[in-house]
Scaffold this active site. Sequence first.
Site, PDB file in Angstrom:
ATOM      1  N   ALA A 107       0.859  -1.196   0.000  1.00  0.00           N
ATOM      2  CA  ALA A 107       0.000   0.000   0.000  1.00  0.00           C
ATOM      3  C   ALA A 107       0.890   1.239   0.000  1.00  0.00           C
ATOM      4  O   ALA A 107       2.102   1.138   0.214  1.00  0.00           O
ATOM      5  CB  ALA A 107      -0.890   0.011   1.237  1.00  0.00           C
ATOM      6  N   LYS A 108       0.334   2.370  -0.222  1.00  0.00           N
ATOM      7  CA  LYS A 108       1.050   3.643  -0.104  1.00  0.00           C
ATOM      8  C   LYS A 108       0.024   4.749   0.035  1.00  0.00           C
ATOM      9  O   LYS A 108      -1.137   4.573  -0.365  1.00  0.00           O
ATOM     10  CB  LYS A 108       1.884   3.876  -1.369  1.00  0.00           C
ATOM     11  N   GLY A 109       0.452   5.874   0.599  1.00  0.00           N
ATOM     12  CA  GLY A 109      -0.472   6.983   0.736  1.00  0.00           C
ATOM     13  C   GLY A 109       0.275   8.290   0.694  1.00  0.00           C
ATOM     14  O   GLY A 109       1.507   8.309   0.621  1.00  0.00           O
TER      15      GLY A 109
END
Length: 418
Positions: A107-109
């Site tokens: 994931a990444k944000g």
Amino acid sequence: MYVFDQSPLYQNVMAVLEDAGNVINLNRNALERLKRPKRTLVVSVPVRMDDDQIKVFMGYRVQHNQALGPFKGGLRFHPSVNLGEVAGLATLMTFKNSLLNLPLGGAKGGVEVDPTALSKSELEQLTRTFTREIALLIGQDHDIPAPDVGTDAQTMAWMLDAWSNHTGFNQTGVVTGKPVEVGGSKGRDSATGHGVVFIAEKALSVFQRDLKGASMAIQGFGKVGMHAAILAHRLGAKVVAVSDVSGAIYHPEGLNIPEVVQHIEENRILRGCPNAQVISHEELLGMDVDVLAPCALDGVITEDNYHIVKAKIIVEGANGPVTTKASEELTKKGCFIVPDILANGGGVVVSYFEWVQDIGWLFWNLDEVESKLKTIMHKSFDVVHGFSQEHGKSMRTSAMAVSLKRLEKAMKLRGQAW
Ligand code: NAD
């Protein structure tokens, strides 16, 4: 065409996925699923600025794949953050976690903001509001953010607090990269840099060389480069050159790294460091050393300047410091390149250790963290190098191939690619 496809980073990640997929003859259905993230959340983050005006920033959390475990990946606060870039980085996290054999998905944000332009209270408010907005996705067993560009241990401490207030209970494993006082792990700060050195050690052993006595040049003296320099020096390598944004310094017999660190602590930049010769950034990249570790920026060794590189080994401490084309040309010249996905994986490995310690409420000492980190980095190197020897592929292609093979197996077993 979807919005992700307009991002050059996303396009690049898709090209890497297609290439490595071809090498291992990846199941077409698995490939199709890996090309798109599982879930994305776009939020607006209103902040009441110090002048009383409300400013609205855009924030993102992208969950790419969870075949191997809960989603995991950093949060970036930077003006260039956009949905396509975050989706590409989330995809890369899936590959990195799989390569390192961690029981975690990708994931990444991020938030599209220049954190240096905000006051401390504006930054805290932004972090807390963003955390509340993405709270429906994150959690110790769901999705675990960590620091990345523009965020740090303080950001994670605010996130932990905001998430705990929002949900009504305390769960320190909701984020990693926290200060040790609030559930962080010992050795997290130095993990990426130390991982770079453990990988350099293995790469040198391919050429029957020891780290002790080997010469090294390190670009970047920040969270990654400084810790790499400290450990390499401690283990007997000759760190002949280091650089930061203010310039590069050199000593033919090896720099006195503790003295350089002291200079940085007192002055914040390398410029003016005593007992060293000033050289240019290009001279550092072209140094005739055993190991060159670019630990600053992406795209520093390109088609235009790869011919100046004389190092026998490049260990990519930064993300993407050698472009694909330059990497191919250097490999043809006999340069041994250890790709970022492997070389800078130490950070996420110790993030994983932090998560495990938080879940068990039992904390390890520094020696335990370091020895477990070294074991995983060395083993991951051996697996990738073994693949590279067996199939006659570069370390870069082999790293992706090893990662995809694990993912494909898990996806098939879970019925995600039938
Ligand atoms: P940082 O901001 O702490 O340090 C960056 C360093 O690079 C600083 O010393 C800066 O002065 C220097 N620098 C900037 N421009 C330069 C230039 N033109 N020439 C030479 N030096 C220059 O960042 P960091 O956390 O050390 O990250 C460095 C790289 O490693 C990034 O690509 C990052 O994505 C990657 N990375 C970091 C981690 C981590 O745990 N910090 C993990 C994986 C990958």
